[in-house]
Design a protein around this motif. Sequence first.
Motif, PDB file in Angstrom:
ATOM      1  N   ARG A   1       7.464   1.574   4.580  1.00 10.18           N
ATOM      2  CA  ARG A   1       7.326   2.988   4.918  1.00 10.18           C
ATOM      3  C   ARG A   1       8.640   3.502   5.492  1.00 10.18           C
ATOM      4  O   ARG A   1       9.594   2.731   5.672  1.00 10.18           O
TER       5      ARG A   1
ATOM      6  N   GLU B   1      -4.551   9.125   4.076  1.00  8.79           N
ATOM      7  CA  GLU B   1      -4.666   9.206   5.538  1.00  8.79           C
ATOM      8  C   GLU B   1      -5.020  10.641   5.935  1.00  8.79           C
ATOM      9  O   GLU B   1      -4.180  11.429   6.367  1.00  8.79           O
TER      10      GLU B   1
ATOM     11  N   LEU C   1       8.791   5.516  11.207  1.00  6.96           N
ATOM     12  CA  LEU C   1       7.625   4.818  11.755  1.00  6.96           C
ATOM     13  C   LEU C   1       7.963   3.445  12.337  1.00  6.96           C
ATOM     14  O   LEU C   1       7.072   2.721  12.788  1.00  6.96           O
TER      15      LEU C   1
ATOM     16  N   ARG D   1       0.817  -1.212   0.000  1.00  9.61           N
ATOM     17  CA  ARG D   1       0.000   0.000   0.000  1.00  9.61           C
ATOM     18  C   ARG D   1       0.850   1.260   0.000  1.00  9.61           C
ATOM     19  O   ARG D   1       1.982   1.284   0.460  1.00  9.61           O
TER      20      ARG D   1
ATOM     21  N   VAL E   1      -4.694   2.768  11.169  1.00 11.61           N
ATOM     22  CA  VAL E   1      -3.813   2.103  10.217  1.00 11.61           C
ATOM     23  C   VAL E   1      -3.938   0.581  10.335  1.00 11.61           C
ATOM     24  O   VAL E   1      -3.929  -0.148   9.334  1.00 11.61           O
TER      25      VAL E   1
ATOM     26  N   ALA F   1       0.250   4.906   1.735  1.00  6.76           N
ATOM     27  CA  ALA F   1      -0.657   5.452   2.753  1.00  6.76           C
ATOM     28  C   ALA F   1      -0.278   6.899   3.075  1.00  6.76           C
ATOM     29  O   ALA F   1       0.033   7.216   4.220  1.00  6.76           O
ATOM     30  N   PRO F   2      -0.294   7.771   2.086  1.00  7.04           N
ATOM     31  CA  PRO F   2       0.180   9.141   2.332  1.00  7.04           C
ATOM     32  C   PRO F   2      -0.790   9.983   3.156  1.00  7.04           C
ATOM     33  O   PRO F   2      -2.005   9.812   3.075  1.00  7.04           O
ATOM     34  N   THR F   3      -0.212  10.869   3.954  1.00  7.96           N
ATOM     35  CA  THR F   3      -0.989  11.891   4.654  1.00  7.96           C
ATOM     36  C   THR F   3      -0.946  13.153   3.786  1.00  7.96           C
ATOM     37  O   THR F   3       0.141  13.661   3.527  1.00  7.96           O
TER      38      THR F   3
ATOM     39  N   TYR G   1      -3.900   7.514  14.755  1.00  7.63           N
ATOM     40  CA  TYR G   1      -3.233   6.867  13.609  1.00  7.63           C
ATOM     41  C   TYR G   1      -3.042   5.370  13.839  1.00  7.63           C
ATOM     42  O   TYR G   1      -3.323   4.556  12.957  1.00  7.63           O
TER      43      TYR G   1
HETATM   44  N1  GLU Z   1       0.415   8.338   6.658  1.00  8.96           N
HETATM   45  C1  GLU Z   1       1.776   8.140   7.073  1.00  8.96           C
HETATM   46  C2  GLU Z   1       2.674   9.142   6.397  1.00  8.96           C
HETATM   47  O1  GLU Z   1       2.322   9.740   5.400  1.00  8.96           O
HETATM   48  C3  GLU Z   1       2.253   6.748   6.747  1.00  8.96           C
HETATM   49  C4  GLU Z   1       1.592   5.738   7.569  1.00  8.96           C
HETATM   50  C5  GLU Z   1       2.029   4.319   7.323  1.00  8.96           C
HETATM   51  O2  GLU Z   1       2.642   4.029   6.280  1.00  8.96           O
HETATM   52  O3  GLU Z   1       1.740   3.481   8.153  1.00  8.96           O
HETATM   53  O4  GLU Z   1       3.763   9.365   6.888  1.00  8.96           O
END
Ligand code: GLU
Length: 313
Positions: free
Chosen positions: A211, A46, A215, A10, A197, A12-14, A193
């Motif tokens: 990622r 996100e 994280l 995936r 997630v 998963a951008p903010t 979050y």
């Molecule tokens: N939404 C987060 C971000 O843009 C990433 C979250 C994830 O990959 O678990 O930094």
Amino acid sequence: MSSTSNIVGRFAPTPSGRMHLGNIYAALVAWLSVRSAGGRMVLRIEDLDPRTQSGPWTDRLLADLDWLGLDWDEGPYYQRDRVEAYQAALEQLRDAGLLYPCFCTRAELHAASAPHASDGTPIYAGTCRGLSPEEVARRSAERPAALRLRVPDQDDLAGTISFTDRVFGPQTEVLARDCGDFLVRRSDGIFAYQLAVVVDDAQMGVTEVVRGHDLLSSSARQIYLQRLLDYPEPTYAHVPLLVAPDGRRLSKRDRDLDMEGLRERFGTPERLLGWVAGTAGLAPDTEPRSACELAELFSWDLVRAHRGDIVLG
Ligand code: GLU
């Protein structure tokens, strides 16, 4: 591309700003891993935080991924549309007696005396863990509470989480010592979050999480939630961060290394991707290459060979 395996990755951008080079690198590795294995890619936006004006950034994000040739098979899903799913998971945790309201202010949590976890969040001291029902009622009348998940005591093995990161190797975290009881819903009612997630990755069938290294320390909390909610555990790969020549970490404020500046500087996606790949060791040189050409070369050993921060020249 059609999928030939059960691997699901995936993005998963903010959407809080334009993508910068570090985001591009992480997205590229996530895509290369899935595509080189014949898997499927999910895109999830996100956008849970209502303080962020996410609309315009989301449009830019989709356009930038498209320009880079990093395509996806499913989505975009939007976290703002999924609060019922988070609520259901929260109720499951509440029914198991694992949640409690927390009235601590930000200032109290960040007090100078509080030890901080590696990601900078204060380790929760358990201040609100044992409040009586009367005290909870009294405080609730004054201000809304956040909700925290009770983690096992330090000597309870259920709270020791071990996993093997595909880049950084074996990891172990003792939740009580390294983060403490953590938030699943903020006092403004926004789901945390960590909870969102985990629910999303499970419901979207994600089998591998790729990622940024920032994280890495969230993974133990996420694996713990997966165990409580009876979800499968995906594999984790945290990719090194890119740092500017002066040593500063890239953030969405670094306009020089965001997509706008990069598109101007490189002109074509092949030139930009070739440069990123060459700099990060995903290709033998910085010659222009498309995402599909890079997929032919990809292996996790190449990522592992560059485990330190990658300094941009
Ligand atoms: N939404 C987060 C971000 O843009 C990433 C979250 C994830 O990959 O678990 O930094």
